[in-house]
Scaffold this active site. Structure first.
Site, mmCIF file in Angstrom:
data_model
loop_
_atom_site.group_PDB
_atom_site.id
_atom_site.type_symbol
_atom_site.label_atom_id
_atom_site.label_comp_id
_atom_site.label_asym_id
_atom_site.label_seq_id
_atom_site.Cartn_x
_atom_site.Cartn_y
_atom_site.Cartn_z
ATOM 1 N N CYS A 34 -4.830 -16.921 -9.272
ATOM 2 C CA CYS A 34 -4.417 -18.082 -8.804
ATOM 3 C C CYS A 34 -4.105 -18.436 -7.718
ATOM 4 O O CYS A 34 -4.448 -19.386 -6.953
ATOM 5 C CB CYS A 34 -2.797 -18.150 -9.779
ATOM 6 S SG CYS A 34 -3.019 -18.232 -11.628
ATOM 7 N N ASP A 79 13.603 4.566 24.867
ATOM 8 C CA ASP A 79 14.486 4.900 26.023
ATOM 9 C C ASP A 79 15.839 5.729 25.706
ATOM 10 O O ASP A 79 15.838 6.101 24.321
ATOM 11 C CB ASP A 79 14.723 3.794 26.691
ATOM 12 C CG ASP A 79 15.748 2.796 26.117
ATOM 13 O OD1 ASP A 79 16.372 3.108 24.948
ATOM 14 O OD2 ASP A 79 15.737 1.363 26.385
ATOM 15 N N CYS A 114 -1.140 -15.025 -11.434
ATOM 16 C CA CYS A 114 -1.667 -13.774 -10.958
ATOM 17 C C CYS A 114 -2.386 -13.963 -9.626
ATOM 18 O O CYS A 114 -2.553 -14.980 -9.005
ATOM 19 C CB CYS A 114 -2.731 -13.267 -12.134
ATOM 20 S SG CYS A 114 -4.234 -14.330 -12.266
#
Length: 433
Positions: free
Chosen positions: A27, A427, A24
């Protein structure tokens, strides 16, 4: 159009670590904190990609010291290299298959509990005898759920708490309470189905999470597949086919029509046109003749080119693109720092709320059973995984899809800022560099 000039790699010592054992966001926060405690180390851990990008001083700290620090915290780590990617993918695939089998078996053992719930809605409350409920719940609790006990132990040993602590504590309370009610016996309800179903549902979440990670990482794999595995080179006056990984600078190689260029090089002789859209975004092929540059992953349209290698391995433009995408996926957006701060204190706050809930129902409400079950509900429903996974997963998917479309993000902050753009000016060719 010439290939864009890619930023040169960071000259300060740094290393990417492949991490294992994280369950998770807490951690990830723990590993990041452990690494950042080392003198002069700056680490950023990405829970979604299971990697850590670490900058460290040239003297006093080595990659081995970083790995030992991660292992001391209860997790695994190894240096991430181009050669290790295939092995990491095999390990992830094997882990996914094992997790999926664990979930399927847990789901099959939990199905009778679901059927019992349906029977309870129809007025039957004794459909499964207690001994059978215990027999079904026990393997789910201690075999399918063993990973949560392991993760909780590693987290607590490292001085922190993560999602595994919540799941292990909550389901153990429900299972232990039910076991006591059955064995003593006591005139109370049992909650074997609660512990079994919670573990099964969390395992389903883990399977979906691992699948999402694999899909998010597919962009890197697709970029790497642009480079062929083998190349035709001239050795001792003969043309031989060798692995691209074995090519050296100044090797003379041949690119036939329809082949991808194996490494960066300069054309010695031959004329052709090459599709370099992966580098430039320009859809029209570029004419190549003696003296022109060619880049790994570009596709030769017609004509045979004889080239000399000027960039191999991590020195190619394609490798630079892969490195940029990995760095962008591993970087943290400003919004993610807030999520990480919340995740770091989430589990202790949830455990405090669960204890307060239990004491309220027991001491004030006078109902020990209701207090225990409500405390379990607080523990198992609260899950910081989505909080810690959502932002890095979105960054991985966004930067990966951009890379496939020829759009490279410098970092997560640029990606987050791009979402606020109202006008984009290009451009006349529609190419932006």
């Amino acid at each position: 159009m010439n290939a864009p000039t890619l930023p040169s790699p960071n000259l300060s010592p740094h290393v990417d670590l492949a991490l294992t054992g994280m369950t998770c966001a807490a951690c990830a926060a723990r590993i990041e904190k452990v690494l950042n405690r080392l003198p002069g180390v700056t680490a950023s851990v990405n829970f979604a990609s299971e990697t850590a990008r670490v900058d460290y001083p040239a003297a006093g700290v080595t990659p081995d010291a970083l790995i030992k620090a991660v292992e001391k915290a209860g997790y695994g780590a190894q240096v991430k290299t181009a050669a290790s990617r295939d092995n990491e993918k095999r390990l992830h695939d094997a882990a996914y298959q094992a997790e999926f089998r664990r979930f399927v078996i847990a789901a099959l053992l939990t199905l009778p509990f679901m059927a019992q719930m349906v029977a309870m809605l129809l007025g039957r409350h004794d459909w499964l005898p207690l001994w059978l409920q215990c027999a079904l719940a026990t393997p789910v609790q201690f075999w399918a759920g063993w990973r949560f006990y392991q993760g909780a132990w590693h987290a607590l040993r490292g001085g922190t708490a993560n999602m595994d602590v919540l799941v292990a504590l909550g389901t153990s309370m429900a299972y232990g309470y039910s076991l006591a009610v059955w064995l003593l016996p006591l005139p109370l309800h049992v909650y074997f189905e609660a512990s079994a179903m919670v573990i099964t549902l969390v395992l389903l979440g883990k399977v979906l999470e691992m699948r999402a990670r694999a899909k998010a990482s597919s962009a890197i794999e697709e970029l790497l597949r642009l480079q062929p595995k083998t190349a035709t080179v001239e050795r001792n006056g003969e043309r031989v086919e060798i692995p691209v990984a074995d090519m050296r600078l100044q090797d003379v190689f041949i690119v036939r029509p329809g082949d991808s260029v194996p490494v960066d090089g300069a054309v010695l002789d031959g004329e052709s046109s090459v599709d370099e859209s992966l580098l430039t975004g320009e859809s029209l092929p570029v004419a190549k003749r003696a003296g022109a540059r060619v880049y790994a992953g570009a596709i030769n349209q017609q004509g045979v080119l004889r080239c000399t290698a000027t960039g191999v391995g991590e020195q190619t433009a394609l490798a630079s693109i892969v490195r940029l995408v990995e760095e962008a996926q591993g970087s943290k957006a400003p919004i993610q720092r807030l999520a990480d701060q919340i995740s770091g204190v989430f589990v202790p706050v949830v455990m405090t709320l669960a204890l307060a809930t239990f004491l309220f129902w027991w001491l004030i409400g006078g109902n020990f059973s209701a207090g225990l079950i409500n405390a379990v509900a607080v523990l198992v429903i609260a899950c910081p995984c989505a909080l810690g996974l959502a932002t890095p997963a979105a960054i991985m998917v966004g930067s990966g899809m951009g890379a496939r479309a020829g759009i490279l993000m410098r970092d997560a902050q640029a990606l987050e800022t791009a979402g606020k753009l109202t006008t984009l000016v290009l451009d006349k060719t529609g190419t932006l560099t």
